[in-house]
Write a protein that holds these residues in place. Structure first.
Motif, PDB file in Angstrom:
ATOM      1  N   LEU A 222      42.131  50.105  45.678  1.00  0.00           N
ATOM      2  CA  LEU A 222      42.547  50.092  44.344  1.00  0.00           C
ATOM      3  C   LEU A 222      43.243  49.755  43.064  1.00  0.00           C
ATOM      4  O   LEU A 222      42.834  48.578  43.009  1.00  0.00           O
ATOM      5  N   ALA A 223      44.382  49.280  44.407  1.00  0.00           N
ATOM      6  CA  ALA A 223      44.962  48.187  44.058  1.00  0.00           C
ATOM      7  C   ALA A 223      44.737  47.009  43.266  1.00  0.00           C
ATOM      8  O   ALA A 223      45.498  46.517  42.507  1.00  0.00           O
ATOM      9  N   VAL A 224      44.010  46.475  44.389  1.00  0.00           N
ATOM     10  CA  VAL A 224      43.712  45.158  44.482  1.00  0.00           C
ATOM     11  C   VAL A 224      42.510  45.002  43.704  1.00  0.00           C
ATOM     12  O   VAL A 224      42.284  44.254  42.790  1.00  0.00           O
ATOM     13  N   ALA A 225      41.788  45.678  43.759  1.00  0.00           N
ATOM     14  CA  ALA A 225      40.207  46.013  42.775  1.00  0.00           C
ATOM     15  C   ALA A 225      40.939  45.564  41.585  1.00  0.00           C
ATOM     16  O   ALA A 225      40.444  45.373  40.595  1.00  0.00           O
ATOM     17  N   LEU A 226      42.208  46.491  40.986  1.00  0.00           N
ATOM     18  CA  LEU A 226      42.478  46.705  39.745  1.00  0.00           C
ATOM     19  C   LEU A 226      43.479  45.185  38.819  1.00  0.00           C
ATOM     20  O   LEU A 226      43.689  45.288  37.839  1.00  0.00           O
ATOM     21  N   ASP A 227      43.936  44.393  39.976  1.00  0.00           N
ATOM     22  CA  ASP A 227      44.493  43.958  40.010  1.00  0.00           C
ATOM     23  C   ASP A 227      44.042  42.430  39.435  1.00  0.00           C
ATOM     24  O   ASP A 227      42.787  41.654  39.863  1.00  0.00           O
ATOM     25  N   ARG A 228      43.904  41.581  38.414  1.00  0.00           N
ATOM     26  CA  ARG A 228      42.884  40.648  37.718  1.00  0.00           C
ATOM     27  C   ARG A 228      43.571  39.641  37.431  1.00  0.00           C
ATOM     28  O   ARG A 228      43.512  38.824  36.866  1.00  0.00           O
ATOM     29  N   SER A 229      45.584  39.534  38.036  1.00  0.00           N
ATOM     30  CA  SER A 229      46.070  38.148  38.358  1.00  0.00           C
ATOM     31  C   SER A 229      44.733  37.066  39.445  1.00  0.00           C
ATOM     32  O   SER A 229      43.794  37.741  40.394  1.00  0.00           O
ATOM     33  N   ARG A 230      45.175  36.001  39.931  1.00  0.00           N
ATOM     34  CA  ARG A 230      44.362  35.621  41.084  1.00  0.00           C
ATOM     35  C   ARG A 230      45.014  36.300  42.345  1.00  0.00           C
ATOM     36  O   ARG A 230      44.554  35.828  43.276  1.00  0.00           O
ATOM     37  N   ARG A 231      45.931  36.989  42.587  1.00  0.00           N
ATOM     38  CA  ARG A 231      45.356  37.731  43.246  1.00  0.00           C
ATOM     39  C   ARG A 231      44.898  37.883  44.641  1.00  0.00           C
ATOM     40  O   ARG A 231      44.196  37.978  45.682  1.00  0.00           O
ATOM     41  N   PHE A 232      43.519  38.410  43.273  1.00  0.00           N
ATOM     42  CA  PHE A 232      42.087  39.551  43.861  1.00  0.00           C
ATOM     43  C   PHE A 232      41.286  38.529  45.044  1.00  0.00           C
ATOM     44  O   PHE A 232      41.042  38.257  45.071  1.00  0.00           O
TER      45      PHE A 232
END
Lengths: 944, 166
Positions: free
Chosen positions: A179-189
């Motif tokens: 979820l931490a990645v899914a909610l990440d709106r930066s370019r990390r996703f």
């Protein structure tokens, strides 16, 4: 498709590399361990091992070889034919082991991804972070991963903290994002999703499922194979520990191998993701800047890690030429599996058909694994190095492949042998060294082919590359094929030079090496190839060699078979010499030594010299046929192939040790430049060829002339035993009188005349009898309680001791065999008495036997039973006693007591056979021989 | 007061502080925050190995709520440990010199919890709160949060302790 501006990865890196070699490597590893497990089970399972040991012992005795152990025995052709049926049974058990472990592996490969999917099933129906699904779908569509190939997204809350992809071999992959990645709106996703999509595009999901199954299968398989011994009380802990230790090391290496291959795929996914979306977001997502330094234990555990450290991943991304293909780690892994597979392939083939072409099996297995496992990676490595303008260092992967092969051979799981087998470590060591040298030569050949592929660049199509890889595999087969016969020869099993001269050229497999010059011709651009220079200089050297060969044939016209063979070997040596001179001239300029042009020029020189000699042979009126052609042309070409391979391996190792010019991107193929440089001094090789040819023709064949090796004569039956009736009869002077101590000893020792070679004398004891001349009293009837004691102690016989004049005992035993599962002992006692031996002795002995059903002494159960006596002497009596030592592995045997009286003499023979039947023929012959030597007092008659 | 009560009070304060931090830094995570707290509270559930050993990215991604819980909890432990050591030193000094114990004070170093645990923890001195904030921010950085967001998390969490949950 091209990458973003900040991506150092070229667009060609986006093409997913074929993973077939990885699957092949894993299958070979699993099958090898399975076959080893089958072999271990065969030796651990006592009934199987016992029957095998008996068969081996029987064949050794029948052929009179390997008595007392030794490495030369098992390679005797007659022995191999004798044990063929038994060996085939072992081969089937090994095959069953390989099939079972492969099936188990397939089951694990099928189950593990389903287990992963089952564990994430609880998150599948829950819609967390809906925006992530839309972005994920957009990224998939951008990379063309839609439809059946398109992955499914699952967003999972804690405890899922790592993004990963799972899926069955043929099903749709599932990308699970925390979820931490899914909610990440930066370019990390995007970076994380691109990394996972790179795995999907490269079909890594199925591969990883395969690699993960290794640890789940190999260790249990080896433990299960050892189970019969583990459950046996009193098992040899030393042998068990060695076997378990090897299995543990092998399992650890397999785990490291799987982890290394997984890390390789992670680096590839990183590079593809960087090419798709740029390296910066990926570097940021990796968070390498806050990675703490790795300690000592961290370095140790990193070999088992499935991901490289973030700093390593970032460093790999920043180097355009960085590639995980063709590195020393990959070469070592391929070498390890190849070495292991060669050992098991050899064992399996040898046990299926030890007398056929079983020697080619390890060569085929190892050659295919090395050729197809190393060459594509080496080619990618060479291409990457050329692209980056850096010189590839080849000595590391070549040595790593050789070291891996040696390790695989040494770590091949051994059986927990319940049988006492003599050590053969020297045999294994020689095989390991010879195998490692051959693997190094094969790896160097792969380097040469890989360079050719890289030099051709993007002009090569997939079919052309596949043909080149197949050529590398063919050459590797030719190089590895001679390993077993060379090892056998070095261990004294046969003549190495005889094999080299006569057997090697007659085999078809070395001719596979011709694939290398064919590949060289295909690889070098025809327009860039300087035909005049490449052909005329070897032609000049060929002229020198041909002149020397013809001169020898002219001055030594063959008149005898020996002279003919000697002339042929001189011609062969001259032809090889001219080829060797050309390759050696190439070695003078290091890069030329590895160039196929040098090899091609040498091969042409060998061919030209041989053809010239063949033409003279035909012109002189000698018959020309396939054998003649093979002798004049084939043999020198085969030898030259091995010489070129050895020189190539040395050159590959040597050229990295000295500084050289850096290859420039876009430069022409190296062979052309090398040939051009070599041709600057053509007089040098011509002069060297002249000197060498003169030395061969004047001084003779290097290493000396060798005559044909005669095939070993195979004896199908046991050694001939002397006919007892043809032996010397007693001298008339001794007839009817008691014998002296020396005479009884001489008679007892006559037994040796009828014993086969696998019997050895133990001792001969002689003692004079007591001085009493009194008539012996009949033995007392044994009491019921002491009946067995009377039988066991020979009281009936001891009752005659007072009248004994002399007695002598000769004892013999079978020599120790390779597998001491059975043994026989023979005691022959000849006694002479003051009075003729009375029939009452046998009556008393039979009464003792009949009164004794069984008894136990020192843990051995004795069960007497009546037996038919032979018709010998005045009277004969016999009783057999079955013996049994109970335990985890029961030991059974038979003791035969045989007494024959003749006049004043008594012969007592005790034949003890342990774990084998009594040799009735031998027993009869030994008895007859001794009895025939005794003076008779009355006509012979038979009696129980 | 028993150790269990004190631990319960500490956990309640950590959860309150972390909830406040999530509300400030990552309101999207509010939906799953209670799940995160349940897992964090249960040692048995914390030991469950998560799937993810297949083809993975290789880097853990933590929710802000997880980071806040762990950072604040670690910060509390650090501050209390410092206070315990200081209290032990004072006790040893008094034992050697025979001096009388000082009168109960406000728990400047958190070493002498008063009878009511809620009161003791909710009335931490500014010095303790400052130390707690610094420790929480440091642990949040260690757990992977950028320094600026870690400072924000520490402010929100410690502020919630000081002012009470909204």
């Amino acid at each position: 498709m091209s990458g973003p501006p900040d991506s150092p990865v070229p667009a060609t890196a986006l093409r997913p590399a074929s993973l077939i070699w990885l699957y092949g490597l894993i299958v070979a590893l699993v099958a090898s361990v399975g076959a080893a497990a089958g072999s271990i089970f065969f030796d651990s399972h006592w009934p199987l091992a016992l029957s095998y040991g008996r068969a081996v012992t029987a064949c050794e005795r029948a052929l009179g070889i390997a008595v007392g152990g030794g490495s030369a025995g098992p390679v005797d052709l007659g022995f191999l034919r004798c044990v063929a049926d038994t060996q085939r049974g072992r081969a089937w058990v090994m095959t069953a082991g390989a099939a079972a472990v492969l099936l188990g592996f397939a089951a694990v490969v099928a189950v593990v991804p389903r287990w992963d999917r089952w564990r994430v099933r609880r998150y599948a129906g829950r819609l967390l972070a809906p925006a992530a699904y839309d972005r994920f779908a957009a990224l998939c569509a951008a990379r063309g991963l839609t439809g059946r190939r398109g992955p499914v997204l699952v967003v999972a809350p804690p405890p899922v903290r790592q993004p990963f992809t799972t899926g069955t071999v043929r099903g749709r992959p599932v990308v699970v994002l925390p979820l931490a990645v899914a909610l990440d709106r930066s370019r990390r996703f995007d970076a994380v999703v691109h990394h996972e999509l790179a795995h999907v595009a490269a079909r890594d999901v199925a591969w990883v499922a395969v690699a993960r199954g290794l640890a789940w299968v190999l260790v249990p398989a080896l433990l299960a194979a050892n189970a019969p011994t583990l459950w046996t009380p009193g098992a040899d802990l030393l042998i068990l520990g060695e076997s378990t230790g090897r299995a543990a090391v092998l399992a650890l290496l397999a785990a490291c191998l799987a982890a290394a291959l997984l890390r390789m795929r992670e680096r590839h996914a990183d590079r593809v993701a960087a090419a798709w979306a740029g390296a910066a977001p990926l570097v940021a997502a990796l968070g390498a800047d806050r990675t703490s330094p790795v300690g000592r234990w961290g370095r140790l555990t990193s070999v088992l890690a499935r991901h490289p450290r973030p700093a390593q991943r970032v460093a790999s991304l920043r180097r355009a030429e960085a590639t995980s293909d063709g590195t020393a780690g990959q070469a070592g892994a391929v070498g390890l599996v190849a070495g292991l597979s060669m050992v098991l392939g050899h064992q399996l083939a040898q046990q299926f058909d030890a007398t056929g072409e079983m020697w080619v099996a390890p060569g085929v297995v190892g050659g295919v694994l090395l050729g197809l496992g190393l060459t594509p990676g080496f080619a990618r490595h060479a291409r990457s190095a050329r692209r980056g303008g850096a010189a590839a260092r080849w000595w590391r992967p070549v040595l790593a492949a050789a070291a891996g092969a040696a390790g695989g051979r040494l770590l091949a799981p051994t059986a927990v042998v319940g049988l006492p087998v003599p050590p053969s470590s020297d045999y294994g060591l020689v095989a390991t060294v010879v195998g490692a040298v051959a693997v190094a030569a094969a790896a160097a050949t792969c380097v040469v082919v890989a360079r050719l592929v890289a030099a051709r660049g993007t002009r090569s199509g997939p079919r052309w590359r596949a043909a080149m890889y197949a050529a590398a595999a063919a050459v590797a087969v030719a190089l590895l094929w001679p390993v077993p016969p060379v090892v056998v020869s070095l261990n004294g099993g046969s003549s190495l030079r005889g094999w080299w001269v006569y057997a090697l050229p007659a085999a078809p497999w070395p001719y596979l090496a011709a694939a290398l010059p064919v590949a060289a011709v295909l690889a070098v651009r025809v327009r860039a190839f300087r035909w005049q220079a490449a052909v005329w200089t070897p032609a000049a050297v060929t002229a020198v060699g041909a002149a020397a060969a013809l001169l020898y044939l002219w001055t030594h016209p063959p008149r005898t078979l020996d002279g003919t063979l000697r002339s042929l070997q001189v011609v062969q040596s001259v032809a090889l010499t001219v080829g060797g001179v050309i390759v050696a001239a190439g070695l003078r300029r290091r890069s030329a030594a590895t160039s196929p042009s040098a090899v091609l020029g040498g091969a042409l020189a060998v061919l030209g010299t041989g053809l010239a000699a063949l033409a003279y042979w035909a012109a002189a009126g000698f018959a020309v046929g396939p054998v003649t052609v093979r002798t004049f042309v084939g043999a020198p070409l085969v030898w030259f192939g091995y010489l070129a391979a050895a020189v190539t391996a040395l050159a590959v190792l040597a050229e990295d040790a000295t500084p050289r010019r850096t290859a420039q991107p876009g430069a022409g193929p190296a062979p052309v430049g090398a040939v051009r440089a070599w041709l600057r001094a053509p007089a040098a090789p011509i002069g060297a060829a002249a000197l060498a040819c003169a030395a061969v023709t004047v001084l003779g064949v290097p290493g000396g002339y060798t005559a044909p090796v005669t095939a070993p004569t195979v004896r199908s039956g046991p050694p001939t035993r002397p006919d007892p009736t043809a032996l010397a009869s007693p001298t008339p002077a001794t007839a009817g009188r008691p014998l002296g101590p020396a005479e009884v000893a001489q008679v007892a020792a006559l037994t040796a005349d009828v014993l086969p070679r696998y019997w050895q004398p133990h001792a001969t004891r002689t003692r004079p009898g007591p001085p009493s001349r009194a008539t012996p009293a009949l033995p007392e009837p044994p009491s019921r309680a002491g009946r067995c004691a009377a039988f066991a102690e020979d009281r009936a016989l001891h009752a005659w001791d007072p009248s004994q004049r002399a007695t002598a005992t000769a004892s013999y035993e079978t020599r120790p065999a390779t597998m001491n599962v059975s043994r026989s002992l023979l005691f022959v006692t000849v006694s002479t008495y003051a009075h003729p031996v009375a029939p009452s002795l046998f009556t008393a002995a039979e009464a003792d036997r009949a009164a004794c059903p069984s008894y136990e002494l020192s843990g051995i159960r004795f069960t007497p039973r009546p037996a038919a006596a032979p018709t010998l002497g005045d009277q004969a009596w016999r009783a057999d006693v079955a013996t049994l030592i109970n335990g985890p592995r029961p030991i059974s045997g038979t003791m035969t007591h045989l007494m024959v009286r003749r006049g004043h003499h008594l012969v007592k023979i005790t034949f003890t056979a342990i774990m084998e039947p009594v040799d009735e023929t031998l027993l009869h012959q030994a008895t007859a021989r001794v009895v025939a030597a005794l003076p008779a007092a009355r006509p012979i008659r038979s009696q129980r | 007061m028993s150790g269990t009560d004190f631990e319960a009070a500490r956990v309640a304060l950590v959860v309150a502080g972390a909830r406040r931090a999530v509300q400030v830094l990552a309101p999207d995570e509010a939906e799953v925050f209670d799940e995160v707290v349940d897992r964090w509270r249960s040692p048995a559930r914390r030991r469950v190995v998560a799937p993810g050993r297949a083809v993975g990215f290789g880097i853990d991604a933590l929710l802000v709520g997880e980071i806040a819980l762990q950072a604040l909890s670690a910060g509390f432990a650090e501050v209390l440990a410092v206070g315990t050591v200081a209290g032990g030193r004072r006790w040893w000094r008094r034992r050697r010199t025979g001096a009388a114990p000082p009168p109960p004070e406000d728990g400047a170093d958190g070493s002498t919890p008063p009878e009511d645990p809620d009161r003791q923890l909710s009335t931490l001195s500014p010095a303790v709160l400052a130390r707690l904030r610094e420790a929480t921010a440091r642990h949040a950085v260690t757990l992977g949060l950028p320094p600026d967001r870690a400072a924000l998390l520490a402010d929100a969490a410690v502020g919630a302790l000081h002012c009470g949950p909204e």
